[in-house]
Design an enzyme around this catalytic site. Structure first.
Site, PDB file in Angstrom:
ATOM      1  N   SER A 138     -59.604  29.263  18.789  1.00  0.00           N
ATOM      2  CA  SER A 138     -59.253  28.345  19.711  1.00  0.00           C
ATOM      3  C   SER A 138     -58.184  27.535  19.301  1.00  0.00           C
ATOM      4  CB  SER A 138     -60.381  27.456  20.400  1.00  0.00           C
ATOM      5  OG  SER A 138     -61.338  28.300  20.678  1.00  0.00           O
TER       6      SER A 138
ATOM      7  N   ASN B 292     -72.235  25.282  12.333  1.00  0.00           N
ATOM      8  CA  ASN B 292     -70.528  24.923  11.959  1.00  0.00           C
ATOM      9  C   ASN B 292     -70.465  23.762  12.697  1.00  0.00           C
ATOM     10  OD1 ASN B 292     -68.114  25.648  13.753  1.00  0.00           O
ATOM     11  ND2 ASN B 292     -69.922  26.944  14.504  1.00  0.00           N
ATOM     12  N   ALA B 293     -69.412  22.969  12.487  1.00  0.00           N
ATOM     13  CA  ALA B 293     -68.671  21.912  12.929  1.00  0.00           C
ATOM     14  C   ALA B 293     -67.507  21.970  12.555  1.00  0.00           C
ATOM     15  CB  ALA B 293     -69.536  20.618  13.047  1.00  0.00           C
TER      16      ALA B 293
ATOM     17  N   GLY C 101     -64.671  21.618  13.994  1.00  0.00           N
ATOM     18  CA  GLY C 101     -63.660  20.782  14.544  1.00  0.00           C
ATOM     19  C   GLY C 101     -62.402  21.370  15.163  1.00  0.00           C
TER      20      GLY C 101
ATOM     21  N   CYS D 261     -67.163  24.346  23.265  1.00  0.00           N
ATOM     22  CA  CYS D 261     -67.204  23.882  21.974  1.00  0.00           C
ATOM     23  C   CYS D 261     -68.145  22.585  22.227  1.00  0.00           C
ATOM     24  CB  CYS D 261     -65.973  23.456  21.275  1.00  0.00           C
ATOM     25  SG  CYS D 261     -66.120  22.790  19.653  1.00  0.00           S
TER      26      CYS D 261
ATOM     27  N   THR E 153     -71.727  28.500  20.834  1.00  0.00           N
ATOM     28  CA  THR E 153     -73.045  28.289  20.006  1.00  0.00           C
ATOM     29  C   THR E 153     -73.864  27.058  20.780  1.00  0.00           C
ATOM     30  OG1 THR E 153     -71.780  26.393  19.069  1.00  0.00           O
ATOM     31  CG2 THR E 153     -71.655  28.409  17.745  1.00  0.00           C
TER      32      THR E 153
ATOM     33  N   GLY F 133     -69.626  37.529  16.266  1.00  0.00           N
ATOM     34  CA  GLY F 133     -68.713  36.458  15.662  1.00  0.00           C
ATOM     35  C   GLY F 133     -69.469  36.358  14.159  1.00  0.00           C
ATOM     36  N   THR F 134     -70.637  35.675  13.929  1.00  0.00           N
ATOM     37  CA  THR F 134     -71.304  35.462  12.649  1.00  0.00           C
ATOM     38  C   THR F 134     -71.474  36.733  11.811  1.00  0.00           C
ATOM     39  OG1 THR F 134     -72.080  33.657  13.680  1.00  0.00           O
ATOM     40  CG2 THR F 134     -73.156  34.275  11.644  1.00  0.00           C
TER      41      THR F 134
END
Ligand SMILES: Cc1cc2nc3c(=O)[nH]c(=O)nc-3n(C[C@H](O)[C@H](O)[C@H](O)COP(=O)(O)O)c2cc1C
Length: 305
Positions: free
Chosen positions: A47, A70-71, A73, A130, A193, A265-266
């Protein structure tokens, strides 16, 4: 890949129904190309917003049982710098390029989308989901009125298809899906998420520097699948299913629930970009074994039961 797998979603023609989800390998043209060469039918960038953001300090990612929390940010270089990467990516990629966009206001979403489209993006995906950055993401995506305003402004700013990425962290995801459809979205990505916290029992503190993060990976698959199932029954928009997909059987479950294509993704981070090829091969064998001529024939099939 065979015609069995070709599909279209939001006016994009895809050779395979698997896509790279936003945030994983999505920063550079070369990493996007790795996913495409690994068999992804389209790729979504990390993003990007109006201004550069450093993201949060470490720890930003924690491995949990069958999941990542995850974070990060929303670290990104800002759209003015990122347009160069978009233009360069278009010279390398042989698959459609979707640029993921975030903002703090509807105007910011529109500005970033317009610049991304001008730089060559084939579509934009609005990250209105998000779970770990204040005043953007899910704060917009949880509110039908704000969501409508964002989509209307983006639609007015670009002719390119607009995909809206929904959050699972809501009471009724169909309410948001209907608002997105009414506002003119071309497709939905379901889902981002799941909000989560991890705690270190020795230090007796949350592990992530931001405390709250978003959970992804196999553990979230049934939640994501339920969201796709519900959204498919609520709206007519095509759906990218996303959340916990690691193999072809997971992908088939999402198609049957109503996804026209799937984002991964993961599993790309843990199993390498060749995961797309493995999924594509498995889906092909399944379709042949069951006597189908196209993956499109199984989209939403379990709703007829
Ligand atoms: C490290 C990490 C970073 C992510 N960054 C973004 C992002 O920038 N924008 C976004 O829309 N989703 C982001 N996501 C969410 C993924 O695109 C995806 O929706 C989610 O991880 C569920 O799919 P998965 O289980 O296949 O990973 C991120 C996920 C991870 C694990």
């Amino acid at each position: 890949m065979s015609n069995l797998l070709s599909t279209n979603i939001a006016q994009l023609q895809l050779k395979t129904p698997t896509a790279l989800a936003s945030g994983i390998l999505g920063y550079t043209a070369e990493s996007l190309q790795l996913a495409a060469k690994g068999g992804a039918g389209t790729v979504v960038t990390k993003s990007v917003g109006v201004n550069p953001r450093p993201g949060y300090p470490n720890p930003t990612v924690v491995q949990a049982k069958n999941a990542l929390i995850n974070a990060v940010g929303l670290p990104n270089p800002g759209i003015n710098q990122y347009t160069e990467e978009i233009t360069y990516s278009k010279t390398l990629l042989k698959v459609p390029l979707i640029v993921s966009v975030f903002g703090y206001t509807a105007e910011e979403y529109a500005l970033v989308s317009q610049k991304a489209a001008d730089a060559g993006a084939d579509a934009v995906e609005l990250n209105v989901s998000c779970p770990h950055v204040k005043y953007t993401g899910s704060e917009i995506g949880q509110n039908p009125k704000l969501l409508t305003e964002v989509i209307c402004k983006v639609k007015a700013a670009t002719q390119k298809p607009v995909i809206v990425k929904l959050s699972p962290n809501v009471t009724d995801i169909t309410e948001l899906a209907k608002a997105a459809e009414k506002a003119g979205a071309d497709a939905l990505t379901v889902v981002n998420t799941v909000r989560a916290v991890v705690i270190d029992i020795e230090t007796q503190t949350p592990i992530l520097s931001n405390v709250r993060g978003g959970m992804s990976g196999p553990a979230v698959k049934p939640i994501a699948l339920r969201c796709v199932y519900d959204v498919f029954e609520a709206v007519k928009l095509p759906i990218f299913g996303c959340g916990g997909i690691t193999n072809w059987k997971d992908a088939v479950e999402f198609f049957l629930a109503g996804a026209s294509a799937v984002q991964v993704g993961t599993a790309v981070a843990s199993e390498e970009p060749s995961v797309f090829q493995a999924i594509n091969r498995g889906v092909t064998s399944y379709l042949k074994r069951k006597g189908y001529r196209s993956v499109k024939e199984i989209v939403g099939l379990c709703h007829q039961a």
